[in-house]
Design a protein around this motif. Structure first.
Motif, PDB file in Angstrom:
ATOM      1  N   GLU A 117      -5.954 -14.752   6.200  1.00 47.90           N
ATOM      2  CA  GLU A 117      -6.979 -14.792   5.107  1.00 47.90           C
ATOM      3  C   GLU A 117      -6.768 -14.174   3.745  1.00 47.90           C
ATOM      4  O   GLU A 117      -6.921 -14.842   2.621  1.00 47.90           O
ATOM      5  CB  GLU A 117      -8.092 -14.237   5.676  1.00 47.90           C
ATOM      6  N   ALA A 118      -5.955 -13.249   3.731  1.00 53.20           N
ATOM      7  CA  ALA A 118      -5.403 -12.641   2.761  1.00 53.20           C
ATOM      8  C   ALA A 118      -4.401 -13.387   1.970  1.00 53.20           C
ATOM      9  O   ALA A 118      -4.481 -13.540   0.586  1.00 53.20           O
ATOM     10  CB  ALA A 118      -4.631 -11.142   2.712  1.00 53.20           C
ATOM     11  N   ASP A 150       3.026  -7.032  -2.301  1.00 51.72           N
ATOM     12  CA  ASP A 150       2.284  -5.635  -2.349  1.00 51.72           C
ATOM     13  C   ASP A 150       0.687  -5.971  -2.267  1.00 51.72           C
ATOM     14  O   ASP A 150      -0.214  -5.316  -1.246  1.00 51.72           O
ATOM     15  CB  ASP A 150       2.540  -4.743  -3.366  1.00 51.72           C
ATOM     16  N   GLN A 151       0.177  -6.867  -2.985  1.00 54.06           N
ATOM     17  CA  GLN A 151      -1.203  -7.206  -3.021  1.00 54.06           C
ATOM     18  C   GLN A 151      -1.581  -7.797  -1.655  1.00 54.06           C
ATOM     19  O   GLN A 151      -2.777  -7.606  -1.096  1.00 54.06           O
ATOM     20  CB  GLN A 151      -1.569  -8.391  -4.194  1.00 54.06           C
ATOM     21  N   LEU A 152      -0.828  -8.604  -0.720  1.00 61.93           N
ATOM     22  CA  LEU A 152      -1.027  -9.075   0.241  1.00 61.93           C
ATOM     23  C   LEU A 152      -1.070  -8.150   1.178  1.00 61.93           C
ATOM     24  O   LEU A 152      -2.145  -8.087   2.099  1.00 61.93           O
ATOM     25  CB  LEU A 152       0.218 -10.235   0.682  1.00 61.93           C
ATOM     26  N   HIS A 153      -0.305  -7.121   1.477  1.00 61.28           N
ATOM     27  CA  HIS A 153      -0.328  -5.694   2.165  1.00 61.28           C
ATOM     28  C   HIS A 153      -2.001  -4.956   1.863  1.00 61.28           C
ATOM     29  O   HIS A 153      -2.596  -4.746   2.984  1.00 61.28           O
ATOM     30  CB  HIS A 153       0.558  -4.785   2.170  1.00 61.28           C
ATOM     31  N   THR A 154      -2.151  -5.127   0.687  1.00 62.99           N
ATOM     32  CA  THR A 154      -3.190  -4.212   0.416  1.00 62.99           C
ATOM     33  C   THR A 154      -4.576  -4.916   0.875  1.00 62.99           C
ATOM     34  O   THR A 154      -5.516  -4.313   1.428  1.00 62.99           O
ATOM     35  CB  THR A 154      -3.390  -4.130  -1.420  1.00 62.99           C
ATOM     36  N   LEU A 155      -4.547  -6.154   0.624  1.00 57.35           N
ATOM     37  CA  LEU A 155      -5.784  -6.966   0.904  1.00 57.35           C
ATOM     38  C   LEU A 155      -5.893  -7.119   2.524  1.00 57.35           C
ATOM     39  O   LEU A 155      -7.068  -7.209   3.029  1.00 57.35           O
ATOM     40  CB  LEU A 155      -5.830  -8.371   0.200  1.00 57.35           C
ATOM     41  N   ALA A 156      -4.881  -7.279   3.057  1.00 55.25           N
ATOM     42  CA  ALA A 156      -4.944  -7.420   4.565  1.00 55.25           C
ATOM     43  C   ALA A 156      -5.293  -6.153   5.294  1.00 55.25           C
ATOM     44  O   ALA A 156      -6.264  -6.179   6.177  1.00 55.25           O
ATOM     45  CB  ALA A 156      -3.448  -7.848   5.139  1.00 55.25           C
ATOM     46  N   GLY A 157      -4.892  -4.708   4.599  1.00 57.00           N
ATOM     47  CA  GLY A 157      -5.490  -3.588   5.160  1.00 57.00           C
ATOM     48  C   GLY A 157      -6.833  -3.613   4.916  1.00 57.00           C
ATOM     49  O   GLY A 157      -7.599  -2.909   5.693  1.00 57.00           O
ATOM     50  N   ALA A 158      -7.600  -3.927   3.742  1.00 53.83           N
ATOM     51  CA  ALA A 158      -8.938  -3.826   3.614  1.00 53.83           C
ATOM     52  C   ALA A 158      -9.629  -4.690   4.429  1.00 53.83           C
ATOM     53  O   ALA A 158     -10.721  -4.102   4.999  1.00 53.83           O
ATOM     54  CB  ALA A 158      -9.127  -4.220   2.172  1.00 53.83           C
ATOM     55  N   PRO A 163      -8.408   1.803   1.214  1.00 54.74           N
ATOM     56  CA  PRO A 163      -8.353   1.478   2.411  1.00 54.74           C
ATOM     57  C   PRO A 163      -6.995   1.636   2.803  1.00 54.74           C
ATOM     58  O   PRO A 163      -6.055   1.653   2.007  1.00 54.74           O
ATOM     59  CB  PRO A 163      -8.360  -0.100   2.374  1.00 54.74           C
ATOM     60  N   LYS A 164      -6.621   1.947   4.303  1.00 53.56           N
ATOM     61  CA  LYS A 164      -5.479   2.239   4.524  1.00 53.56           C
ATOM     62  C   LYS A 164      -4.591   0.937   5.220  1.00 53.56           C
ATOM     63  O   LYS A 164      -5.271  -0.243   5.195  1.00 53.56           O
ATOM     64  CB  LYS A 164      -5.566   3.227   6.016  1.00 53.56           C
ATOM     65  N   GLY A 165      -3.227   1.035   5.067  1.00 48.11           N
ATOM     66  CA  GLY A 165      -2.453  -0.055   5.464  1.00 48.11           C
ATOM     67  C   GLY A 165      -2.640  -0.490   6.741  1.00 48.11           C
ATOM     68  O   GLY A 165      -3.330   0.057   7.796  1.00 48.11           O
ATOM     69  N   PRO A 166      -2.234  -1.706   7.212  1.00 51.60           N
ATOM     70  CA  PRO A 166      -2.282  -2.269   8.482  1.00 51.60           C
ATOM     71  C   PRO A 166      -1.776  -1.395   9.512  1.00 51.60           C
ATOM     72  O   PRO A 166      -2.052  -1.711  10.608  1.00 51.60           O
ATOM     73  CB  PRO A 166      -1.583  -3.569   8.343  1.00 51.60           C
ATOM     74  N   PHE A 167      -0.985  -0.555   9.317  1.00 53.44           N
ATOM     75  CA  PHE A 167      -0.304   0.421  10.355  1.00 53.44           C
ATOM     76  C   PHE A 167      -0.740   1.727  10.170  1.00 53.44           C
ATOM     77  O   PHE A 167      -0.354   2.787  10.774  1.00 53.44           O
ATOM     78  CB  PHE A 167       1.295   0.189  10.302  1.00 53.44           C
ATOM     79  N   GLU A 192     -10.016  -3.205   8.020  1.00 56.31           N
ATOM     80  CA  GLU A 192     -10.996  -1.992   7.825  1.00 56.31           C
ATOM     81  C   GLU A 192     -12.333  -2.411   7.682  1.00 56.31           C
ATOM     82  O   GLU A 192     -13.300  -1.720   8.246  1.00 56.31           O
ATOM     83  CB  GLU A 192     -10.619  -0.960   6.891  1.00 56.31           C
ATOM     84  N   TYR A 193     -12.537  -3.215   6.600  1.00 61.27           N
ATOM     85  CA  TYR A 193     -13.768  -3.823   6.264  1.00 61.27           C
ATOM     86  C   TYR A 193     -14.500  -4.946   6.782  1.00 61.27           C
ATOM     87  O   TYR A 193     -15.673  -5.191   6.964  1.00 61.27           O
ATOM     88  CB  TYR A 193     -14.063  -3.760   4.707  1.00 61.27           C
ATOM     89  N   GLU A 194     -13.470  -5.807   7.290  1.00 61.65           N
ATOM     90  CA  GLU A 194     -13.793  -6.961   7.829  1.00 61.65           C
ATOM     91  C   GLU A 194     -14.384  -8.258   7.011  1.00 61.65           C
ATOM     92  O   GLU A 194     -13.973  -9.147   6.987  1.00 61.65           O
ATOM     93  CB  GLU A 194     -15.010  -6.908   9.139  1.00 61.65           C
ATOM     94  N   THR A 195     -15.167  -7.764   6.219  1.00 57.24           N
ATOM     95  CA  THR A 195     -15.635  -8.671   5.010  1.00 57.24           C
ATOM     96  C   THR A 195     -15.694  -7.941   3.622  1.00 57.24           C
ATOM     97  O   THR A 195     -16.042  -6.791   3.430  1.00 57.24           O
ATOM     98  CB  THR A 195     -17.048  -8.995   5.352  1.00 57.24           C
ATOM     99  N   LEU A 196     -15.134  -8.778   2.596  1.00 61.33           N
ATOM    100  CA  LEU A 196     -15.152  -8.281   1.292  1.00 61.33           C
ATOM    101  C   LEU A 196     -15.577  -9.303   0.199  1.00 61.33           C
ATOM    102  O   LEU A 196     -15.540 -10.524   0.397  1.00 61.33           O
ATOM    103  CB  LEU A 196     -13.547  -8.011   0.863  1.00 61.33           C
TER     104      LEU A 196
END
Length: 652
Positions: free
Chosen positions: A432-433, A586-594, A640-644, A597-601
């Motif tokens: 989705e990101a 980098d934006q892909l990692h940021t948005l996937a991590g969010a 938000p934290k990253g995916p790992f 964590e939040y499930e919905t943005l």
């Protein structure tokens, strides 16, 4: 309407009481018949004894008196007990009775009346015929005009003002269609206004529009504004398995309408009976075509039906017979489109009058987020929001309930009970990101409204985009942007997890991209190699699996060229998506991590994340500091934290 439409009072006006009285009468007649029959066969009273026992009692001197007739002997013993017996030919009976001092009485034989005999014999048949007539009448009444004795009667129902009057104030969002029909209302109110100048009002108006746009509501509003009777019937009510029944119902419907003229007859889904003639089997003398022929004659035949206006509705005007659409029948075709943003605002305001609203509800914001919604969709949206507020025991419906209802209607209900592994969640988040990042960096793409990895409907996640304004056509740059966005999820999976870990989650995206590319090549002429030529198969009415219109002829070389162009167009979107995601990893990692964590943005939150800003959202269990005397609080912000579990990198 008037007092003439009131139901009569008393038992005669109550169908249930009337039926009860009829059944009581039948039961009383049956009881009378049984009593009369029993009175003939059970003459006399007392115990029945054998004739030999009777003689023994006479010889014993215990019989005090007897009453002798040809059919029965009854009497009284000295003990006061009554008895009876059946006589036989015995010439010694009377001398024996006189010898024993028994009082003898004789009953004169009365000849039965011929009328009484006929009554006794005919009463069972009369009773049976009465019950049969009553049952058939009830069947006919309960099944309406199509009862056992009324196949050819019309099934049209007349609605009056007392059954819920609808006016143009209840119709919103379709102002152009309403203006087209206001002339019909003026004619029904004052026919002489048009007759003075020799003008004739159109005999029929055909409402054309998608399901749920308000065609039936608009027809009822015409009758409500004019204050005239309103007959409603469906096109399928005319068609029966017996040839000629539908035509008879059409004649009966117009006969009823003439008695109530001026009036409006509304035929819903007229395409059920008004399809092209000659498309069926045989020589065309089938039931549906006979019904259509009768309808054509009644609308504009030798006999003019003045004061009867036919309003019909359909969402398939292309299949209607041309004779229906000619002047003199359905003179006007009124298009009832899906409402634009201003129309949606008015429709929401009409339905929101019935719901207690919180002060934060803004109909314009809701209308902007619901492009393409029909009036029925908006009514369902308001109802869903009210139901959600009721589940939470709220007294007012707030904007939060409307947002949740909109997400439920557009994306499906949340499936929070669905258990997903951590790997599946990571895969969905990056998928989705990928859609969202490509959409942000494609200038022609619609802005993102919301992204979620909560399963909804049949999807594990979703990125929802909403246009800034209502669109009526699409441009080439937007189509290519949509192709790139649709491929963004698959490309993100391949970049992050590798070629062998690409999942089947992009099946819907591939289907959409292939269909869009095929339309671009074969319908809209957006391929330089194929050229501006339509190669798509025309859409026509099919019968028994065969198309009524032949597919456009093309050579094998042309078909191969079209397939190659479709593949090249889809792969072009794939290449554009790969370029965008590679440049903005980098934006892909940021948005996937969010998303993990939040499930919905929301769209605004996604923009802030891409710009390197924080999301103002309270952390579960986080400390908040009170501000002000009212005790309000401001949540602490966090990145938000990253995916790992590591901090996500800054956005570009």
């Amino acid at each position: 309407m008037n007092d003439d439409n009131k139901q009569p009072s008393g038992p005669g006006g109550n169908p249930w009481m009337k039926s009860l009285l009829i059944w009581v009468g039948i039961l009383l007649a049956l009881a009378l018949f049984v009593t009369m029959f029993d009175s003939r066969t059970t003459t006399g009273s007392g115990n029945t004894i054998a004739y030999s026992s009777f003689l023994d009692k006479v010889n014993e001197g215990t019989v005090r008196e007897v009453n002798v007739s040809r059919e029965i002997i009854s009497g009284t013993l000295t003990s006061g007990e009554k008895f009876r017996t059946y006589p036989i030919a015995d010439p010694t009976l009377v001398p024996t009775l006189r010898e024993k001092g028994v009082t003898i009485a004789a009953r004169p034989e009365e000849g039965s009346s011929i009328w009484l005999v006929l009554l006794y014999q005919s009463l069972p048949f009369l009773l049976f015929l009465g019950i049969a007539f009553f049952v058939l009448r009830q069947m006919q009444k309960n099944s309406g005009a199509g009862g056992a004795m009324g196949f050819g009667k019309s099934r049209a129902k007349m609605l009056t003002q007392k059954e819920g009057r609808v006016t143009f104030d209840d119709v919103a969002g379709i102002d152009e269609a309403r203006e087209e029909l206001e002339e019909v209302v003026e004619f029904l109110k004052d026919p002489t206004k048009f007759a003075r100048l020799g003008g004739k009002i159109p005999k029929g108006a055909l409402l054309v529009g998608s399901p749920g746009t308000g065609k039936t509501l608009l027809a009822r509003a015409i009758a409500g504004e004019a204050g005239v009777p309103f007959f409603t019937i469906s096109g399928s009510d005319f068609v029966e398995m017996f040839v000629g029944v539908g035509a008879s119902r059409v004649r009966d419907m117009f006969e009823q309408a003439k008695k109530s003229a001026p009036c409006i007859v509304f035929i819903d889904e007229i395409d059920a009976v008004g399809r092209h003639r000659g498309a069926g089997l045989g020589n065309g003398n089938d039931e549906r075509e006979q019904t259509l022929n009768q309808l054509l004659v009644e609308m504009d035949g030798f006999e003019a039906n003045e004061g009867i206006i036919i309003v019909a509705a359909t969402n398939r005007p292309d299949v209607l017979d041309p004779a229906l659409l000619r002047p003199g029948r359905f003179d006007r075709q009124v298009v009832v489109p899906r409402p634009d943003i201003e129309g949606r605002i008015k429709i929401l305001q009409v339905h929101m009058k019935k719901v207690p609203l919180a002060p934060d509800v803004d109909a314009r914001v809701i209308a902007r987020g619901t492009p393409g919604f029909s009036g029925a969709d908006l009514a369902n949206l308001v109802n869903e929001a009210a139901l959600m507020a009721a589940r939470k025991s709220k007294r007012l419906v707030a904007m939060a309930e409307f947002e949740q209802a909109k997400d439920k209607v557009m994306m499906g209900a949340e499936r929070r009970s669905m258990v997903m592994t951590e790997d599946e969640k990571r895969m969905t988040a990056y998928h989705e990101a990928g859609h969202a990042i490509v959409s942000i960096h494609e200038p022609a793409s619609d802005p993102i409204h919301k992204a979620t990895i909560i399963p909804r409907g049949r999807a594990l996640g979703m990125v929802m985009r909403l246009p800034e304004r209502d669109s009526y056509s699409y441009h080439r740059d937007k189509m290519y942007a949509n192709l790139a966005v649709s491929m963004g999820g698959r490309v993100a999976e391949e970049i992050i997890f590798g070629y062998d870990k690409v999942s089947s989650g992009a099946s819907g995206d591939i289907q959409y991209a292939t269909g869009l590319a095929r339309d671009m090549i074969t319908k809209w002429g957006m391929s330089d190699k194929v050229g501006p030529v339509e190669y798509a198969q025309p859409e026509g009415e099919s019968f028994l699996g065969y198309s009524a219109t032949q597919p456009r002829h093309m050579s094998n070389e042309t078909a191969q060229l079209i397939d190659a162009e479709i593949r090249a167009t889809v792969e072009g979107g794939l290449t554009r998506a790969r370029t965008v995601l590679t440049e903005h990893i980098d934006q892909l990692h940021t948005l996937a991590g969010a998303l993990l964590e939040y499930e919905t943005l929301t769209g605004d939150e996604i923009k802030r994340l891409i710009a390197g800003e924080d999301i103002d959202r309270p952390e579960p269990g986080a400390n908040v500091r009170p501000v002000g005397a009212a005790g309000t609080s401001i949540p602490k912000t966090r990145r938000p934290k990253g995916p790992f579990g590591t901090p996500a990198p800054q956005g570009a």
